[in-house]
Design a protein around this motif. Structure first.
Motif, PDB file in Angstrom:
ATOM      1  N   VAL A  32      56.163  39.833  51.846  1.00 59.65           N
ATOM      2  CA  VAL A  32      54.784  40.252  52.068  1.00 59.65           C
ATOM      3  C   VAL A  32      53.846  39.356  51.262  1.00 59.65           C
ATOM      4  O   VAL A  32      54.051  39.157  50.049  1.00 59.65           O
ATOM      5  CB  VAL A  32      54.581  41.722  51.652  1.00 59.65           C
ATOM      6  N   SER A  33      52.852  38.812  51.932  1.00 58.58           N
ATOM      7  CA  SER A  33      51.751  38.142  51.249  1.00 58.58           C
ATOM      8  C   SER A  33      50.762  39.225  50.832  1.00 58.58           C
ATOM      9  O   SER A  33      50.144  39.876  51.680  1.00 58.58           O
ATOM     10  CB  SER A  33      51.080  37.135  52.191  1.00 58.58           C
ATOM     11  N   ILE A  34      50.662  39.453  49.535  1.00 60.05           N
ATOM     12  CA  ILE A  34      49.927  40.610  49.015  1.00 60.05           C
ATOM     13  C   ILE A  34      48.421  40.344  49.044  1.00 60.05           C
ATOM     14  O   ILE A  34      47.941  39.362  48.481  1.00 60.05           O
ATOM     15  CB  ILE A  34      50.397  40.942  47.583  1.00 60.05           C
ATOM     16  N   LYS A  35      47.694  41.248  49.681  1.00 59.61           N
ATOM     17  CA  LYS A  35      46.239  41.155  49.739  1.00 59.61           C
ATOM     18  C   LYS A  35      45.570  42.093  48.742  1.00 59.61           C
ATOM     19  O   LYS A  35      44.483  41.814  48.247  1.00 59.61           O
ATOM     20  CB  LYS A  35      45.746  41.469  51.157  1.00 59.61           C
ATOM     21  N   ALA A  36      46.199  43.235  48.468  1.00 63.82           N
ATOM     22  CA  ALA A  36      45.624  44.209  47.528  1.00 63.82           C
ATOM     23  C   ALA A  36      46.742  45.040  46.921  1.00 63.82           C
ATOM     24  O   ALA A  36      47.743  45.332  47.595  1.00 63.82           O
ATOM     25  CB  ALA A  36      44.612  45.116  48.231  1.00 63.82           C
ATOM     26  N   ALA A  37      46.578  45.397  45.657  1.00 59.92           N
ATOM     27  CA  ALA A  37      47.529  46.272  44.966  1.00 59.92           C
ATOM     28  C   ALA A  37      46.735  47.265  44.138  1.00 59.92           C
ATOM     29  O   ALA A  37      45.718  46.909  43.530  1.00 59.92           O
ATOM     30  CB  ALA A  37      48.468  45.464  44.061  1.00 59.92           C
ATOM     31  N   GLN A 298      37.199  47.154  42.156  1.00 58.09           N
ATOM     32  CA  GLN A 298      38.030  46.134  42.783  1.00 58.09           C
ATOM     33  C   GLN A 298      37.914  44.870  41.954  1.00 58.09           C
ATOM     34  O   GLN A 298      36.818  44.332  41.777  1.00 58.09           O
ATOM     35  CB  GLN A 298      37.596  45.859  44.226  1.00 58.09           C
ATOM     36  N   LEU A 299      39.054  44.429  41.425  1.00 57.09           N
ATOM     37  CA  LEU A 299      39.087  43.277  40.534  1.00 57.09           C
ATOM     38  C   LEU A 299      40.027  42.219  41.105  1.00 57.09           C
ATOM     39  O   LEU A 299      40.970  42.548  41.825  1.00 57.09           O
ATOM     40  CB  LEU A 299      39.588  43.681  39.143  1.00 57.09           C
ATOM     41  N   VAL A 321      41.731  48.817  42.190  1.00 52.75           N
ATOM     42  CA  VAL A 321      42.489  47.980  43.116  1.00 52.75           C
ATOM     43  C   VAL A 321      42.302  46.511  42.731  1.00 52.75           C
ATOM     44  O   VAL A 321      41.192  46.068  42.417  1.00 52.75           O
ATOM     45  CB  VAL A 321      42.037  48.211  44.576  1.00 52.75           C
ATOM     46  N   LEU A 322      43.411  45.778  42.763  1.00 48.74           N
ATOM     47  CA  LEU A 322      43.413  44.346  42.470  1.00 48.74           C
ATOM     48  C   LEU A 322      43.614  43.584  43.772  1.00 48.74           C
ATOM     49  O   LEU A 322      44.425  43.996  44.613  1.00 48.74           O
ATOM     50  CB  LEU A 322      44.541  44.019  41.488  1.00 48.74           C
ATOM     51  N   THR A 323      42.895  42.484  43.945  1.00 48.78           N
ATOM     52  CA  THR A 323      42.930  41.776  45.219  1.00 48.78           C
ATOM     53  C   THR A 323      43.255  40.297  45.034  1.00 48.78           C
ATOM     54  O   THR A 323      42.923  39.693  44.011  1.00 48.78           O
ATOM     55  CB  THR A 323      41.596  41.896  45.969  1.00 48.78           C
ATOM     56  N   ASN A 324      43.915  39.741  46.041  1.00 47.85           N
ATOM     57  CA  ASN A 324      44.138  38.306  46.144  1.00 47.85           C
ATOM     58  C   ASN A 324      43.239  37.741  47.231  1.00 47.85           C
ATOM     59  O   ASN A 324      42.893  38.447  48.192  1.00 47.85           O
ATOM     60  CB  ASN A 324      45.605  38.017  46.513  1.00 47.85           C
TER      61      ASN A 324
END
Length: 325
Positions: A32-37, A298-299, A321-324
């Motif tokens: 999975v290419s992570i977009k948000a965690a 969102q960081l 939530v952390l985002t890429n």
């Protein structure tokens, strides 16, 4: 790929952001290419070495995340590259990529933003399992939600209202109580400046709540349990206050009440079909606007230490939530 690596579980300060080889999915896995965690309280406990699950270092924390399937391993037929997915894998989320078993991956329906999807499975899965499955909540009953402005607390308000219950939300500030009312709570208690037993008695006409949803633990547990209704169900969700309370066992006897443990991760592992049905119901409610994660911050993924600081301060309303990119 990059990931936050925990080499020594003594706290968030020991995490390092590193470039590491991108893994290839094994049999039954997807990359999975992570977009948000999203950040959950167990994520903090894991990097402190205080959670019941103690992974062998080095490991990548981050239980819950959403993104796009980039590759699939042998034997994976139901998931395809390019699909949007959410997963509660237990580890691996605070990174740009992760390999996870297909069994813990849920396709995300259209119109479901990655940030919401990353904040959905654990929080709403736990809460639905707690209120609907473990407590058998019925329309017309009264639910008292402790820590009601947090991630699982805000989910509990929404799910209880969707089930037709009356909700009393208890939180530690007027600002948090105002958020709870915006989410549909019928009444609120600021337990930092009032006697919670007196407030419960007033709000329930002396009867007490049928269900207590407690992700906080600590010194509120006993006075709240003393206020519970006959045949009440006290849901043990977690211990955000840090202290695991010890309740006198004569209290459930006198109240004809139950102390009910809630461990959604184990439920999902042992009863996958029941869990899938619950998540399907939650997805329907999301589409109907009955439930939606509250995300205050969102960081960027690189700001995980800041996210942990916010969580430790207990000032977060809803989720971080952390985002890429």
């Amino acid at each position: 790929m990059h990931a936050w690596i925990c080499e020594d579980p003594v706290g968030p300060q020991a995490l390092t952001w590193k470039e590491v080889p991108t893994p290839s999915p094994g049999k039954g896995e997807v990359l999975v290419s992570i977009k948000a965690a999203s950040l959950n309280f167990p994520d903090l406990l894991i990097v402190q070495g205080k959670y019941q699950m103690k992974p062998q270092p080095p490991f990548v924390p981050g239980a819950e995340f959403a993104g796009v399937v980039e590759a699939v391993g042998e034997g994976v037929a139901s998931l395809k590259p390019g699909m949007a997915v959410a997963t509660f894998a237990g580890l691996g989320g605070f990174a740009t990529h992760a390999c996870v078993p297909q069994a813990v991956v849920m396709p995300v329906p259209p119109g479901f933003p990655f940030a919401d999807a990353a904040a959905f499975l654990c929080t709403y899965g736990t809460t639905y399992h707690a209120l609907i499955d473990r407590a058998s909540l019925k329309a017309g009953e009264t639910v008292l939600v402790l820590g009601a402005a947090g991630g699982v607390g805000t989910a509990a308000i929404q799910i209880a209202k969707a089930a037709g219950a009356t909700v009393i939300a208890a939180a530690s500030s007027d600002e948090k109580c105002a958020l709870c009312r915006q989410l549909g709570a019928d009444a609120t208690i600021n337990y930092s400046r009032s006697n919670i037993r007196d407030e419960i008695k007033t709000l329930t006409g002396g009867r007490g709540p049928d269900v207590v949803y407690d992700p906080v633990g600590g010194d509120l547990a006993e006075p709240v349990f003393r206020s519970i209704a006959w045949r009440g169900r006290y849901l043990v969700i977690g211990f955000a206050q840090g202290q695991i309370p010890a309740l006198p066992l004569n209290l459930p006897l006198l109240k004809g009440a139950s102390i009910v443990g809630v461990f959604w991760g184990e439920f999902a592992r042992r009863e996958p079909q029941h869990n899938a049905a619950a998540l399907a119901q939650l997805a329907t409610w999301y589409g109907e606007g009955k439930v939606k994660p509250v995300i205050e911050h969102q960081l960027p993924m690189q700001e995980l230490p800041r996210a942990f600081e916010l969580m430790a301060s207990r000032q977060v309303r809803g989720k971080v939530v952390l985002t890429n990119p």
